[in-house]
Design an enzyme around this catalytic site. Structure first.
Site, mmCIF file in Angstrom:
data_model
loop_
_atom_site.group_PDB
_atom_site.id
_atom_site.type_symbol
_atom_site.label_atom_id
_atom_site.label_comp_id
_atom_site.label_asym_id
_atom_site.label_seq_id
_atom_site.Cartn_x
_atom_site.Cartn_y
_atom_site.Cartn_z
ATOM 1 C CG ASN A 8 -1.732 1.215 1.419
ATOM 2 O OD1 ASN A 8 -1.816 2.040 0.510
ATOM 3 N ND2 ASN A 8 -2.355 1.357 2.591
ATOM 4 C CD1 TRP A 9 3.583 0.955 -2.761
ATOM 5 C CD2 TRP A 9 3.476 1.932 -4.779
ATOM 6 N NE1 TRP A 9 4.241 0.151 -3.654
ATOM 7 C CE2 TRP A 9 4.187 0.723 -4.895
ATOM 8 C CE3 TRP A 9 3.287 2.720 -5.917
ATOM 9 C CZ2 TRP A 9 4.716 0.286 -6.122
ATOM 10 C CZ3 TRP A 9 3.801 2.281 -7.131
ATOM 11 C CH2 TRP A 9 4.510 1.074 -7.238
ATOM 12 C CE LYS A 10 -0.293 3.308 4.684
ATOM 13 N NZ LYS A 10 -0.245 3.449 6.137
ATOM 14 C CG HIS A 92 -5.991 1.944 5.285
ATOM 15 N ND1 HIS A 92 -5.576 2.876 6.206
ATOM 16 C CD2 HIS A 92 -4.953 1.085 5.115
ATOM 17 C CE1 HIS A 92 -4.329 2.597 6.558
ATOM 18 N NE2 HIS A 92 -3.924 1.511 5.919
ATOM 19 C CD GLU A 94 -3.117 5.535 6.774
ATOM 20 O OE1 GLU A 94 -3.118 5.601 5.533
ATOM 21 O OE2 GLU A 94 -2.180 5.031 7.428
ATOM 22 C CD GLU A 159 -3.592 -2.501 7.548
ATOM 23 O OE1 GLU A 159 -2.468 -2.674 7.105
ATOM 24 O OE2 GLU A 159 -4.272 -1.498 7.302
ATOM 25 N N GLY A 165 2.275 2.312 10.823
ATOM 26 C CA GLY A 165 3.222 3.415 10.650
ATOM 27 C C GLY A 165 3.906 3.844 11.936
ATOM 28 C CB SER A 203 5.018 -1.686 12.054
ATOM 29 O OG SER A 203 4.598 -0.359 12.320
ATOM 30 N N GLY A 224 2.722 -1.093 4.363
ATOM 31 C CA GLY A 224 2.739 0.327 4.007
ATOM 32 C C GLY A 224 4.166 0.788 3.748
ATOM 33 N N GLY A 225 4.761 1.402 4.760
ATOM 34 C CA GLY A 225 6.098 2.010 4.634
ATOM 35 C C GLY A 225 7.132 1.123 3.956
HETATM 36 P P1 PGA Z 1 2.664 0.355 7.709
HETATM 37 O O1 PGA Z 1 1.208 0.546 7.057
HETATM 38 O O2 PGA Z 1 3.217 -0.934 7.139
HETATM 39 O O3 PGA Z 1 3.445 1.558 7.280
HETATM 40 O O4 PGA Z 1 2.477 0.263 9.182
HETATM 41 C C1 PGA Z 1 0.347 -0.546 6.844
HETATM 42 C C2 PGA Z 1 -0.947 -0.069 6.258
HETATM 43 O O5 PGA Z 1 -1.404 1.023 6.616
HETATM 44 O O6 PGA Z 1 -1.565 -0.741 5.416
#
Ligand code: PGA
Length: 239
Positions: A8-10, A92, A94, A159, A165, A203, A224-225
């Site tokens: 997930n590149w956001k 998600h 977010e 999640e 993050g 993470s 994500g990251g």
């Molecule tokens: P993260 O994000 O790996 O940076 O914690 C995961 C996600 O939000 O899907």
């Protein structure tokens, strides 16, 4: 069964960076995993071209619940389908947090995706406050109950919000317990609950991926990251 590894590149990467990252991954294949890359909507077309003829699949980060009409700024599942999108992340944390998306809205988005042959990756997970109060299972049960569609193929991503993050991962025991709980909850809803893919996210990185992916009922990861660097993400896919 192959693991599902979703990046997930956001809201990150320029067009050139997105294309470079997709190029770096498109040429690799691993028998151990199916890989999905989820760029920002505006780079979907560029990344779709890069991934053409590769085994890597394309995913989107959100979709409208509506098929068409006066919904300024929204993108429909039919549009995503035209771009060869195979998966879409919905609900998600977010989006639940910043855009106040509710469970019924998440379900409507998942249903829209399914109507157009796209597999929704439906995210659930408790906040730190909810976990401190020992309410994690209650929260996840409600999210599953209200955001999963009645029919169709979907992926569930657990999640924990406090692990996204932050560099904090849930313990293996916590992951195992929640994934078993999700599997049991699914078994009360669908006939073949063992065939539903359940991802862990929060993470995940190359260093912790092997242990997480070896945990019972973890069928893959949502990253994500660590998905923004080709080598790190590739190492996760190979775990
Ligand atoms: P993260 O994000 O790996 O940076 O914690 C995961 C996600 O939000 O899907």
């Amino acid at each position: 069964m192959k693991k599902l590894i979703v990046g997930n590149w956001k809201m990150n990467l320029s067009r050139a960076q997105a294309r470079d990252l997709a190029t770096a991954l498109a040429t690799r294949e691993t028998p151990k995993a199916d890989i999905v890359l989820c760029p920002a909507h505006v780079w979907l077309a560029a990344v779709a071209r890069t991934l053409q003829d590769s085994g890597v699949r394309l995913g989107a980060q959100d979709v409208s619940a509506h098929d068409s009409g006066a919904f300024t700024g929204e993108i429909s599942a039919a549009m995503l389908q035209e771009l060869n999108v195979s998966y879409v992340i919905v609900g998600h944390s977010e989006r639940r947090h910043h855009h106040l998306e509710t469970d019924p809205q998440v379900r409507a988005k998942a249903e829209a995706a399914i109507r157009h042959g796209i597999i929704p990756i439906i995210c659930v997970g408790e906040t730190a406050f909810e976990r401190e109060g020992g309410r994690q299972q209650e929260i996840v049960a409600r999210q599953l109950d209200e955001s999963l569609p009645k029919t169709g193929t979907y992926v569930v991503a657990y999640e924990p919000v406090w692990a996204i993050g932050t560099g904090k991962t849930a313990t293996i025991q916590d992951i195992e317990k929640m994934h078993r709980f999700i599997r049991e909850t699914l078994a009360r809803r669908v006939d073949r609950a063992e065939q539903v893919t359940i991802l862990y996210g929060g993470s995940v990185k190359a260093a912790n991926a092997p242990e997480i992916l070896a945990t019972a009922n973890v069928d893959g990861v949502l990253v994500g990251g660590a998905s923004l660097q080709a080598e790190e993400f590739w190492a996760i896919a190979q775990s």
